[in-house]
Design an enzyme around this catalytic site. Structure first.
Site, PDB file in Angstrom:
ATOM      1  NE  ARG A  93       3.913  10.147  -3.094  1.00 16.94           N
ATOM      2  CZ  ARG A  93       3.187  10.199  -4.192  1.00 16.94           C
ATOM      3  NH1 ARG A  93       3.788  10.261  -5.364  1.00 16.94           N
ATOM      4  NH2 ARG A  93       1.865  10.214  -4.140  1.00 16.94           N
TER       5      ARG A  93
ATOM      6  CB  SER B 154      -0.962  -0.034   1.170  1.00 17.12           C
ATOM      7  OG  SER B 154      -1.700  -1.225   1.078  1.00 17.12           O
TER       8      SER B 154
ATOM      9  CG  ASP C  32      -4.332   0.046   1.219  1.00 11.72           C
ATOM     10  OD1 ASP C  32      -4.228   0.747   0.199  1.00 11.72           O
ATOM     11  OD2 ASP C  32      -4.111   0.487   2.365  1.00 11.72           O
TER      12      ASP C  32
HETATM   13  C1  GLC Z   1      -0.858   5.906   1.455  1.00  6.86           C
HETATM   14  C2  GLC Z   1      -0.287   5.111   0.285  1.00  6.86           C
HETATM   15  C3  GLC Z   1      -1.401   4.467  -0.516  1.00  6.86           C
HETATM   16  C4  GLC Z   1      -2.320   3.672   0.391  1.00  6.86           C
HETATM   17  C5  GLC Z   1      -2.825   4.549   1.523  1.00  6.86           C
HETATM   18  C6  GLC Z   1      -3.718   3.802   2.490  1.00  6.86           C
HETATM   19  O1  GLC Z   1      -1.569   6.978   0.961  1.00  6.86           O
HETATM   20  O2  GLC Z   1       0.486   5.957  -0.534  1.00  6.86           O
HETATM   21  O3  GLC Z   1      -0.866   3.636  -1.531  1.00  6.86           O
HETATM   22  O4  GLC Z   1      -3.388   3.161  -0.355  1.00  6.86           O
HETATM   23  O5  GLC Z   1      -1.729   5.083   2.235  1.00  6.86           O
HETATM   24  O6  GLC Z   1      -3.059   2.740   3.106  1.00  6.86           O
END
Ligand code: GLC
Length: 495
Positions: free
Chosen positions: A162, A147, A200
């Protein structure tokens, strides 16, 4: 009274008006379109190569792992094909040192080791047979819920853009995270193939589609937890940048027949330029001292990892205020009962430490209806090392908590409302279905109510539209969703 007035004034700094909200929605829609047009916008709009959502009839057993915050989860999921599933899982905390290590392989070998432990415990026959006679047993397809923003180029391929949420491993940036994990799995000789890479939010969207009854398919999967982000179903023809991406790949390497693709918005970076986002001195200070200043500006105002820190900075400002009448967390004679309280703040109180206040503190305070806010005083003592706070102090804290939490929910509504309006689903479908997950939506009292209130204030949604929006918790979204995507990937590989 002076304290109450001062706390009210500070709480007002967090107000996010109806006009702000509508401007936010419009700007969000603009950034959505920009992101679909080219790579590198604020809202990344990452194509996920997932081109259909499940309908609940899918079957099979799959592995899924989930890395995205404080914990790493390994699970195996059996889809029963009737909207239900069973799940076995194990969970470990990711050691802080691995979140910030110099060597990416250290993190990924830790993950592979957890997969090995899981197989030994829950699928030992499979594990032993493979060790004894490699090639005899089928490999498990594994969905990797990762995520963080990954620029995907295929269902199980993508380069990390990133880190977010406190992770920082420079070496991994630009690398294919599926390959990094597969390498460590192979080093342990496990019968596992990383067959799908899943954000996620995409997992949440898939999970909600699989489990939700009714004909309307789910439009959005959203996370309001440690971080915040959303994925939604977009028409392929609207994803203008897909043409360039396909050309680089030598043609489309996904099923184009559905005419749809799930997009991972990465909305945490909405409006990094702060054209429409609210910006208080506490937001500014938080960002400046974070490990990624200027990035994830939306997330820093909405998600669990940051709300405690915004509150902490506001509380500290009130405590240090020059306005000596507005004495906060200091000795005072209470107007309540004329008693003098001697408040003690321990020198190592979390009030003085960056990231010291957890979002659970906000949830407890927001919920507190006890006499003289007794519960708030208890948690002040337990979590923050603040003894014998006066009722006035607790009231002031509750005001600030409420302001920070409500602003977060209204901003969440900006993102959700913009996706609903931009996809025009209210016009074409009877209902719009949203799957959500994360500690904030699950535990913060009233979070959904504030979102709904904001929907009613949004032009284009209003009272009528709000009634047509269904929001449902998609628990275990990342596990179940990853399994569903692993299934699609597996099927696509069949001759
Ligand atoms: C951050 C991550 C993203 C993820 C979110 C929730 O924003 O960059 O990819 O979906 O957290 O976990």
């Amino acid at each position: 009274m002076a304290l109450e007035k001062e706390a009210k004034r500070m709480a007002a700094e967090f107000e996010y008006s109806k006009d702000d909200l509508n401007r936010g929605v419009q700007h969000f829609m603009t950034e959505m379109r920009e992101g679909l047009g080219k790579t590198g916008g604020h809202i990344s709009q990452i194509p996920t190569y997932v081109t259909a959502v499940p309908n609940g009839t899918e079957k099979g057993t799959f592995l899924a792992v989930d890395l995205g915050g404080t914990n790493f989860r390994v699970c195996s999921i059996t889809l029963h094909g009737n909207h239900t599933f069973s799940l076995t899982q194990s969970k470990v905390a990711v050691p802080r040192t691995l979140m910030e290590t110099q060597v990416a392989a250290e993190l990924f070998s830790f993950l592979a080791k957890q997969i090995e432990n899981f197989l030994k415990t829950h699928h030992n026959d499979h594990f032993e047979t493979h060790k004894a006679k490699p090639g005899q047993v089928a490999y498990f397809d594994l969905g990797f819920t990762f995520s963080f923003p990954v620029e995907q180029v295929g269902i199980n391929k993508g380069a990390l853009v990133r880190w977010t949420k406190g992770f920082s491993i420079q070496e991994a940036i630009g690398k294919d995270v599926c390959e990094l994990l597969q390498k460590e799995i192979d080093a342990l000789n496990l019968p596992v193939k990383v067959s799908a890479l899943v954000n996620d939010t995409v997992g949440t969207l898939m999970a909600r589609s699989y489990t939700s009854p009714g004909k309307e398919s789910t439009l959005i999967g959203a996370i309001f937890g440690t971080g915040t982000n959303g994925a939604y179903v977009e028409r392929l023809s609207n994803i203008k940048k897909m043409k360039d991406i396909d050309e680089k790949q030598g043609g489309a390497n996904y099923d184009t027949t559905t005419g749809l693709m799930v997009i991972n918005t990465e909305w945490g970076s909405f409006d990094n330029a702060l054209k429409v986002l609210p910006d208080t001195p506490y937001d500014r200070a938080l960002d400046k001292e974070s490990n990624n200043p200027g990035i994830q500006m939306f997330e820093k105002r909405v998600s669990g990892m940051f709300l405690g820190e915004i509150l902490r900075r506001a509380m500290l400002a009130l405590h240090n205020s020059d306005n000596s009448n507005a004495s906060f967390l200091k000795d005072k004679t209470s107007a309540d009962n004329d008693l003098t309280t001697t408040t003690v703040i321990e020198p190592d109180s979390a009030l003085f430490k960056q990231w010291g206040i957890d979002t659970s503190f906000l949830s407890i305070v927001e919920e507190d209806q006890s006499d003289h806010l007794r519960i708030t005083k208890q948690v002040l003592e337990k979590d923050l090392g603040i003894q014998a706070a006066a009722t006035e102090d607790a009231i002031a804290i509750k005001m600030l908590v409420h302001a920070v939490g409500k602003r977060a929910a209204r901003l969440a509504a900006v993102a959700l409302g913009a996706v609903i309006l931009e996809t025009k689903r209210l016009e074409t479908d009877g209902f719009v279905d949203i799957g959500v997950d994360g500690s904030l939506v699950e535990y913060y009292p009233g979070f959904e109510d504030y979102i709904r209130e904001a929907f009613r204030e949004t032009q284009g949604i209003g009272e009528e539209g709000e009634k047509k929006i269904r929001i449902g918790l998609a628990k275990d979204g990342s596990g179940l969703g990853a399994a569903l995507i692993a299934l699609t990937a597996h099927d696509a590989e069949k001759p």
